[in-house]
Scaffold this motif. Structure first.
Motif, PDB file in Angstrom:
ATOM      1  N   UNK A 155       0.830  -1.204   0.000  1.00  0.00           N
ATOM      2  CA  UNK A 155       0.000   0.000   0.000  1.00  0.00           C
ATOM      3  C   UNK A 155       0.867   1.258   0.000  1.00  0.00           C
ATOM      4  N   UNK A 156       1.975   1.202   0.696  1.00  0.00           N
ATOM      5  CA  UNK A 156       2.886   2.348   0.698  1.00  0.00           C
ATOM      6  C   UNK A 156       3.475   2.564  -0.695  1.00  0.00           C
ATOM      7  N   UNK A 157       3.757   1.456  -1.390  1.00  0.00           N
ATOM      8  CA  UNK A 157       4.273   1.571  -2.756  1.00  0.00           C
ATOM      9  C   UNK A 157       3.245   2.213  -3.680  1.00  0.00           C
ATOM     10  N   UNK A 158       1.977   1.890  -3.509  1.00  0.00           N
ATOM     11  CA  UNK A 158       0.934   2.570  -4.279  1.00  0.00           C
ATOM     12  C   UNK A 158       0.918   4.064  -3.970  1.00  0.00           C
ATOM     13  N   UNK A 159       1.134   4.402  -2.712  1.00  0.00           N
ATOM     14  CA  UNK A 159       1.183   5.806  -2.330  1.00  0.00           C
ATOM     15  C   UNK A 159       2.320   6.547  -3.009  1.00  0.00           C
ATOM     16  N   UNK A 160       3.425   5.828  -3.232  1.00  0.00           N
ATOM     17  CA  UNK A 160       4.554   6.411  -3.957  1.00  0.00           C
ATOM     18  C   UNK A 160       4.128   6.904  -5.334  1.00  0.00           C
ATOM     19  N   UNK A 161       3.424   6.056  -6.078  1.00  0.00           N
ATOM     20  CA  UNK A 161       3.000   6.421  -7.432  1.00  0.00           C
ATOM     21  C   UNK A 161       1.950   7.519  -7.388  1.00  0.00           C
ATOM     22  N   UNK A 162       1.052   7.461  -6.416  1.00  0.00           N
ATOM     23  CA  UNK A 162       0.055   8.525  -6.292  1.00  0.00           C
ATOM     24  C   UNK A 162       0.736   9.874  -6.056  1.00  0.00           C
ATOM     25  N   UNK A 169       0.340  16.122  -8.178  1.00  0.00           N
ATOM     26  CA  UNK A 169       1.552  15.338  -7.930  1.00  0.00           C
ATOM     27  C   UNK A 169       2.699  16.222  -7.465  1.00  0.00           C
ATOM     28  N   UNK A 170       3.602  15.622  -6.728  1.00  0.00           N
ATOM     29  CA  UNK A 170       4.786  16.326  -6.245  1.00  0.00           C
ATOM     30  C   UNK A 170       5.659  16.747  -7.420  1.00  0.00           C
TER      31      UNK A 170
END
Length: 259
Positions: A155-162, A169-170
């Protein structure tokens, strides 16, 4: 919201093409399912050119299932005859179950032995009206079963792409790391493990896709203004990125898109 053409360099040249959003539990594992179908006259072919999202794709065709890595350049495929494909643009949470090393797949692809997936999707695509929706549903069911329950790292990896590619986006890896409450080094490791590219490369790809989309929508757009709005330092920076990834300048791309 599923963008029907972002990443496709010349949408007007596409065969029949659909993107269907992943829903339910599959939404954590795929962004969307993309489905081209073609029937091209004998002796002719159709070249499809894309500057792909920085992600892996799992693709089903009648003859094989392939896992394609992220790309560093624009890519193309020449279509001929009659056929179809059903691909899933994978979210990072799905990658760990399907690939041991995402970085090793960058600019490449491998065949994967998944006969149940190929059979389910092929049967759906042969079923006439509603085939695309049934194919996406069959793909979704298989993907959810294949990946299984998601842990916090996925889930954290999905947050990376988000953080790097989603809405608002950043603009820098440092900003993305701050949003996720991790170090930049941890962000880099997550991107390498689940995508195979650096966070900075993912941001550059997003900017390039946005710039190409804007040029198609507004051929009269001033290139210096486009560069500033897309997050490039200047017009020259935009031109360098276009030339490096697409092999042509923004002016050339604009002219080609209008032809």
């Amino acid at each position: 919201m599923v963008n029907p053409t972002r990443g496709v360099l010349y949408p007007a040249r596409l065969p029949l093409f659909h993107r269907l959003p992943a829903t339910g539990a599959a939404a954590d594992l795929a962004v969307w399912f993309w489905i081209p179908e073609w029937d091209i006259e004998p002796g002719r072919s159709s070249r499809q050119e894309v500057v792909a999202y920085p992600a892996l794709n799992l693709v089903v065709e009648q003859s094989a299932v392939t896992l394609s890595g992220a790309t560093t350049r624009a890519s193309h495929r020449d279509l001929s005859g009659k056929g179809w494909a059903v691909g899933a643009l994978l979210r990072p949470a799905a990658v760990g179950a399907l690939a041991d090393d995402a970085a090793a797949l960058v600019d490449g692809e491998v065949r994967v032995d998944e006969p149940e997936l190929r059979t389910a999707v092929t049967e759906a695509m042969a079923s006439g009206e509603g085939r695309r929706e049934r194919a996406a549903a069959a793909f979704s069911d298989w993907l959810v079963a294949r990946v299984g329950p998601l842990g916090e790292p996925a889930r954290q990896a999905n947050g990376l792409v988000d953080a790097l590619l989603g809405e608002h986006a950043a603009s820098t890896p440092e900003e993305a790391a701050t949003r996720l409450a991790v170090s930049v080094r941890t962000l880099q490791r997550m991107a390498h493990r689940h995508v195979g590219l650096s966070p900075a490369a993912m941001i550059r790809r997003r900017r390039l896709q946005e710039a190409a989309e804007r040029l198609r929508a507004d051929p009269a757009l001033d290139l210096s203004l486009l560069a500033a709005e897309a997050g490039y330092a200047d017009h020259a920076h935009l031109t360098r990125d276009f030339r490096r990834v697409l092999g042509i300048t923004p002016r050339q791309y604009r002219a080609d898109s209008a032809s």
